[in-house]
Design a protein around this motif. Structure first.
Motif, PDB file in Angstrom:
ATOM      1  N   VAL A  64       0.867  -1.171   0.000  1.00 30.34           N
ATOM      2  CA  VAL A  64       0.000   0.000   0.000  1.00 30.34           C
ATOM      3  C   VAL A  64       0.907   1.225   0.000  1.00 30.34           C
ATOM      4  O   VAL A  64       1.916   1.254   0.704  1.00 30.34           O
ATOM      5  CB  VAL A  64      -0.953   0.022   1.219  1.00 30.34           C
ATOM      6  CG1 VAL A  64      -0.197   0.123   2.529  1.00 30.34           C
ATOM      7  CG2 VAL A  64      -1.948   1.166   1.101  1.00 30.34           C
ATOM      8  N   GLU A 105      -1.968   6.397   0.316  1.00 24.59           N
ATOM      9  CA  GLU A 105      -3.224   5.664   0.453  1.00 24.59           C
ATOM     10  C   GLU A 105      -3.305   4.955   1.804  1.00 24.59           C
ATOM     11  O   GLU A 105      -4.073   4.008   1.974  1.00 24.59           O
ATOM     12  CB  GLU A 105      -3.354   4.645  -0.683  1.00 24.59           C
ATOM     13  CG  GLU A 105      -3.381   5.290  -2.066  1.00 24.59           C
ATOM     14  CD  GLU A 105      -3.357   4.271  -3.187  1.00 24.59           C
ATOM     15  OE1 GLU A 105      -3.161   3.071  -2.889  1.00 24.59           O
ATOM     16  OE2 GLU A 105      -3.526   4.664  -4.347  1.00 24.59           O
ATOM     17  N   PHE A 106      -2.514   5.423   2.770  1.00 21.40           N
ATOM     18  CA  PHE A 106      -2.462   4.795   4.090  1.00 21.40           C
ATOM     19  C   PHE A 106      -3.867   4.670   4.681  1.00 21.40           C
ATOM     20  O   PHE A 106      -4.598   5.659   4.775  1.00 21.40           O
ATOM     21  CB  PHE A 106      -1.575   5.623   5.017  1.00 21.40           C
ATOM     22  CG  PHE A 106      -1.430   5.057   6.400  1.00 21.40           C
ATOM     23  CD1 PHE A 106      -0.783   3.853   6.605  1.00 21.40           C
ATOM     24  CD2 PHE A 106      -1.947   5.733   7.496  1.00 21.40           C
ATOM     25  CE1 PHE A 106      -0.639   3.328   7.884  1.00 21.40           C
ATOM     26  CE2 PHE A 106      -1.810   5.222   8.779  1.00 21.40           C
ATOM     27  CZ  PHE A 106      -1.154   4.015   8.969  1.00 21.40           C
ATOM     28  N   PRO A 107      -4.283   3.459   5.098  1.00 14.16           N
ATOM     29  CA  PRO A 107      -5.666   3.239   5.526  1.00 14.16           C
ATOM     30  C   PRO A 107      -5.953   3.579   6.980  1.00 14.16           C
ATOM     31  O   PRO A 107      -7.087   3.435   7.431  1.00 14.16           O
ATOM     32  CB  PRO A 107      -5.840   1.735   5.289  1.00 14.16           C
ATOM     33  CG  PRO A 107      -4.480   1.170   5.558  1.00 14.16           C
ATOM     34  CD  PRO A 107      -3.517   2.206   5.029  1.00 14.16           C
ATOM     35  N   GLY A 108      -4.951   4.024   7.723  1.00 15.76           N
ATOM     36  CA  GLY A 108      -5.138   4.274   9.148  1.00 15.76           C
ATOM     37  C   GLY A 108      -4.547   3.142   9.969  1.00 15.76           C
ATOM     38  O   GLY A 108      -4.401   2.010   9.496  1.00 15.76           O
ATOM     39  N   GLU A 138      -6.708  -0.173  10.570  1.00 11.73           N
ATOM     40  CA  GLU A 138      -6.775  -1.032   9.389  1.00 11.73           C
ATOM     41  C   GLU A 138      -5.409  -1.637   9.086  1.00 11.73           C
ATOM     42  O   GLU A 138      -5.315  -2.785   8.634  1.00 11.73           O
ATOM     43  CB  GLU A 138      -7.281  -0.226   8.191  1.00 11.73           C
ATOM     44  CG  GLU A 138      -7.372  -1.008   6.886  1.00 11.73           C
ATOM     45  CD  GLU A 138      -8.430  -2.101   6.892  1.00 11.73           C
ATOM     46  OE1 GLU A 138      -8.524  -2.825   5.878  1.00 11.73           O
ATOM     47  OE2 GLU A 138      -9.154  -2.249   7.904  1.00 11.73           O
ATOM     48  N   LEU A 139      -4.343  -0.883   9.343  1.00 10.60           N
ATOM     49  CA  LEU A 139      -2.998  -1.416   9.128  1.00 10.60           C
ATOM     50  C   LEU A 139      -2.757  -2.644   9.998  1.00 10.60           C
ATOM     51  O   LEU A 139      -2.192  -3.641   9.542  1.00 10.60           O
ATOM     52  CB  LEU A 139      -1.952  -0.344   9.438  1.00 10.60           C
ATOM     53  CG  LEU A 139      -0.490  -0.819   9.418  1.00 10.60           C
ATOM     54  CD1 LEU A 139      -0.101  -1.309   8.033  1.00 10.60           C
ATOM     55  CD2 LEU A 139       0.436   0.295   9.882  1.00 10.60           C
ATOM     56  N   LEU A 191      -4.725  -5.577   8.466  1.00 12.78           N
ATOM     57  CA  LEU A 191      -4.110  -6.068   7.239  1.00 12.78           C
ATOM     58  C   LEU A 191      -2.810  -6.811   7.518  1.00 12.78           C
ATOM     59  O   LEU A 191      -2.500  -7.811   6.869  1.00 12.78           O
ATOM     60  CB  LEU A 191      -3.845  -4.898   6.285  1.00 12.78           C
ATOM     61  CG  LEU A 191      -5.070  -4.251   5.647  1.00 12.78           C
ATOM     62  CD1 LEU A 191      -4.665  -3.013   4.858  1.00 12.78           C
ATOM     63  CD2 LEU A 191      -5.809  -5.235   4.756  1.00 12.78           C
ATOM     64  N   HIS A 209     -10.611  -6.337   1.555  1.00 14.04           N
ATOM     65  CA  HIS A 209     -11.151  -5.188   2.293  1.00 14.04           C
ATOM     66  C   HIS A 209     -12.676  -5.290   2.406  1.00 14.04           C
ATOM     67  O   HIS A 209     -13.387  -4.291   2.306  1.00 14.04           O
ATOM     68  CB  HIS A 209     -10.759  -3.871   1.622  1.00 14.04           C
ATOM     69  CG  HIS A 209      -9.303  -3.775   1.293  1.00 14.04           C
ATOM     70  ND1 HIS A 209      -8.316  -3.861   2.254  1.00 14.04           N
ATOM     71  CD2 HIS A 209      -8.658  -3.622   0.114  1.00 14.04           C
ATOM     72  CE1 HIS A 209      -7.130  -3.754   1.674  1.00 14.04           C
ATOM     73  NE2 HIS A 209      -7.311  -3.614   0.380  1.00 14.04           N
TER      74      HIS A 209
END
Length: 212
Positions: free
Chosen positions: A100, A104-107, A110-111, A114, A197
């Protein structure tokens, strides 16, 4: 978080079982934001007690240009229009199992999810909870319009093991590099549509062959 200072050190990291590699650029605000999140994560109790099941490594390609070759061949398309601002790369035994980009880091929450999924840190739960039951009722194979059903956990685990080794291709013929959370199997059992996701990817070219 350990810093990589040469291509030789990068090669050593690639021998590790489970790694989260952070590609960082000091000039990038999105990269600095991801760095801050990783540092906050390391302050949490599981890191402080040495209980983490994987390692985080930090690489700055601008300081070590000899690492650019590996990044371009394995982690990202360096010819993209908007340029590369760094990112996160999940590795298992040297194989890339997910990426990623920093922008576009998902927070952090969420990290964490994942990372556990892609590095196989915790057993995946049954896949029935991944897709909304109402959505499942209206979905069908976009090619043949056959019914679909949620794949069993054993099927997903087998597919992810093939992804880890780089041995799996989708119907388009592309090597699949990102592990899947679940999948929807066509009624005839020939293809699986991946779920990532929590979103079913109902595209013919993205389907994963289960036979042959």
């Amino acid at each position: 978080m350990k810093q990589i200072n040469s291509s030789a050190e990068l090669k050593a990291v690639l021998k590790a079982d489970k790694v989260l590699l952070f590609v960082h650029f000091e000039w990038s605000s999105s990269s600095r934001y991801v760095l801050w999140n990783l540092e906050e994560w390391e302050k949490e109790s599981d890191w402080a007690n040495g209980e983490s099941a994987f390692e985080i490594y930090w690489l700055e390609p601008d300081e070590h240009p000899d690492t650019w070759k590996w990044i371009g061949e394995n982690a990202v398309n360096l010819d993209q229009e908007n340029g590369y601002t760094g990112g996160l790369v999940w590795l298992r035994n040297g194989a890339v199992v997910g990426t990623v980009e920093n922008q576009e880091f998902p927070g952090l929450r969420e990290l964490k999810r994942l990372t556990k999924l892609r590095l196989g840190i915790e057993e995946r739960a049954g896949q029935s909870s991944v897709v909304d039951p109402e959505l499942l009722r209206i979905l069908c194979c976009p090619e043949t319009y056959q019914d679909i059903k949620v794949a069993e956990a054993a099927v997903i685990e087998k597919i992810n093991q093939q992804i880890f080794t780089g041995a799996l291709r989708n119907r388009r013929g592309q090597v699949i590099r990102e592990v899947i959370e679940g999948g929807l199997v066509r009624a005839d059992g020939r293809y699986l549509y991946p779920i990532r996701h929590n979103i079913p990817i109902m595209l013919v070219d993205e389907a994963i062959p289960l036979i042959g």
